[in-house]
Design an enzyme around this catalytic site. Structure first.
Site, mmCIF file in Angstrom:
data_model
loop_
_atom_site.group_PDB
_atom_site.id
_atom_site.type_symbol
_atom_site.label_atom_id
_atom_site.label_comp_id
_atom_site.label_asym_id
_atom_site.label_seq_id
_atom_site.Cartn_x
_atom_site.Cartn_y
_atom_site.Cartn_z
ATOM 1 N N GLU A 1 9.884 -56.104 -61.535
ATOM 2 C CA GLU A 1 11.043 -56.907 -61.803
ATOM 3 C C GLU A 1 11.763 -56.813 -60.379
ATOM 4 O OE1 GLU A 1 13.507 -55.122 -64.590
ATOM 5 O OE2 GLU A 1 14.531 -56.310 -64.593
ATOM 6 N N LYS B 1 8.838 -59.601 -64.100
ATOM 7 C CA LYS B 1 10.476 -59.705 -64.369
ATOM 8 C C LYS B 1 11.028 -60.501 -63.605
ATOM 9 C CE LYS B 1 13.013 -57.159 -67.327
ATOM 10 N NZ LYS B 1 13.051 -56.699 -68.995
HETATM 11 P P1 13P Z 1 18.740 -57.909 -69.026
HETATM 12 O O1 13P Z 1 17.921 -58.755 -69.767
HETATM 13 O O2 13P Z 1 20.209 -57.321 -69.447
HETATM 14 O O3 13P Z 1 18.601 -58.392 -67.828
HETATM 15 O O4 13P Z 1 18.108 -56.439 -69.148
HETATM 16 C C1 13P Z 1 16.228 -56.203 -68.674
HETATM 17 C C2 13P Z 1 16.410 -55.331 -68.365
HETATM 18 O O5 13P Z 1 15.214 -54.557 -67.475
HETATM 19 C C3 13P Z 1 16.915 -55.440 -66.505
HETATM 20 O O6 13P Z 1 15.606 -54.318 -65.870
#
Ligand code: 13P
Length: 339
Positions: free
Chosen positions: A178, A220
């Protein structure tokens, strides 16, 4: 089982048309601020009640294939004493675990951030695995300014993500990678595209150097959007086109799924933008899906208000958003479905 087989099985179960991931891995301070917004005190008990409610929502497994948990939640149980990861697994939902230890400033690189948590990660993963976790999540954060993220910041963050992903795969745990370019600021959509492209390029370069099998990760990322304070808003179609342009340039087709974060978009915007991606680009080489935290949970918190008598309504709010995002994954969402 051989680690490669474990990774393949987990990917197969998580990457399914019409389904996405629920991010319920808020750290202690983050969940406390979410609860504060509805005047609920964050205690061990309130956190486990809330998360039990989410995970026992009827039919949620029709739209949710994986849930990201916070460390504490892996060890919590329902009122009847069933471990929460087991509750999910029995419903065919893969339990996962946020393993990074949060972010702080990158030394000598003003404005850049870096995430902590690599020390002892392999041992922690073995423990989480024994508690039922089959995938992990690590988030690096990039804020946009004129100078940031710097070249050094982009390189250092990519290195962290790749080292984390390699440790996960060695343990038979699927890494969610991510890199989040933040929505905060007044930058244009073109600037977000420029930064996101540089970030993704560096992340995939580092994953390659660290021998990470791209078939066994889930990406992500943020969508490509104008900054929250930018003067011009963009349509869902413009966002989808800008996002696809960046990801087509940077993400190899071997990656099975891109599950976007919601990152401050409203629940409806998150659904509409995901739908525009799938409706506009039905032949994308990856599944284009969601891994939403706030966009799935905001309406739930509003319905719940910390009260037992609101549980059924709160679960309906979650089911609704999950169902609409499931439709958006298929490119079949319409705003009339919000009614
Ligand atoms: P959000 O969809 O609220 O951005 O959160 C996703 C997430 O896991 C952030 O690390």
């Amino acid at each position: 089982m051989h680690t490669k087989q474990l990774l393949e099985n987990t990917i197969k179960q998580m990457v399914q048309p019409g389904k996405g991931i629920l991010a319920a891995d808020e750290s202690a301070p983050t969940i406390a601020s979410r609860f504060a917004s509805i005047d609920v005190e964050s205690t061990e008990q309130s956190r486990s009640s809330y998360r039990s409610m989410l995970f026992s929502t009827p039919c949620i497994e029709d739209y949710i294939s994986g849930v990201i948990l916070f460390e504490e939640t892996l060890g919590q149980t329902t009122e009847e004493g069933k471990p929460l990861p087991e509750l999910l697994a029995q419903r065919g939902i893969v339990p996962g675990i946020k393993v990074d230890k949060g972010k702080g400033p990158l030394a000598l690189s003003p404005g850049d951030l870096i995430t902590y948590g690599l020390d002892g990660l392999a041992e922690r993963l073995q423990h989480y695995k024994s508690q039922g976790a089959r995938f992990a999540k690590w988030r690096e954060v990039y804020s946009i300014s004129e100078q940031n993220p710097s070249t050094l910041g982009i390189a250092a963050n990519a290195e962290m993500l790749a080292r984390y992903a390699a440790v996960c795969q060695e343990q038979g745990i699927v890494p969610i990678v991510e890199p989040e370019v933040l929505i905060d600021g007044s930058h244009s959509m073109a600037r977000c595209a420029e930064v996101t492209e540089a970030v993704q390029h560096e992340v995939f370069n580092a994953l390659h150097r660290h021998h990470v099998a791209l078939e066994h990760i889930i990406l992500k990322p943020n969508m490509v959007l104008p900054g929250k304070e930018h003067s011009v808003r963009a349509s869902a179609e413009e966002i989808a086109a800008a996002t696809m342009k960046v990801f087509q340039r940077t993400v190899p087709a071997a990656v099975p799924s891109i599950n976007f974060l919601s990152g401050g978009m409203s629940p409806e915007e998150s659904t509409e933008n995901l739908n525009a991606l799938n409706a506009g680009f039905p032949n994308a080489p990856w599944l284009l899906s969601f891994s939403y935290g706030r966009a799935l949970q905001q309406p739930v918190l509003q319905s719940w208000q910390g009260k037992k008598e609101n549980v059924a309504n709160a679960q309906q709010s979650l089911l609704k958003r999950a169902r609409l995002n499931g439709a958006a994954q298929l490119g079949e969402y319409q705003s009339s479905m919000e009614a």
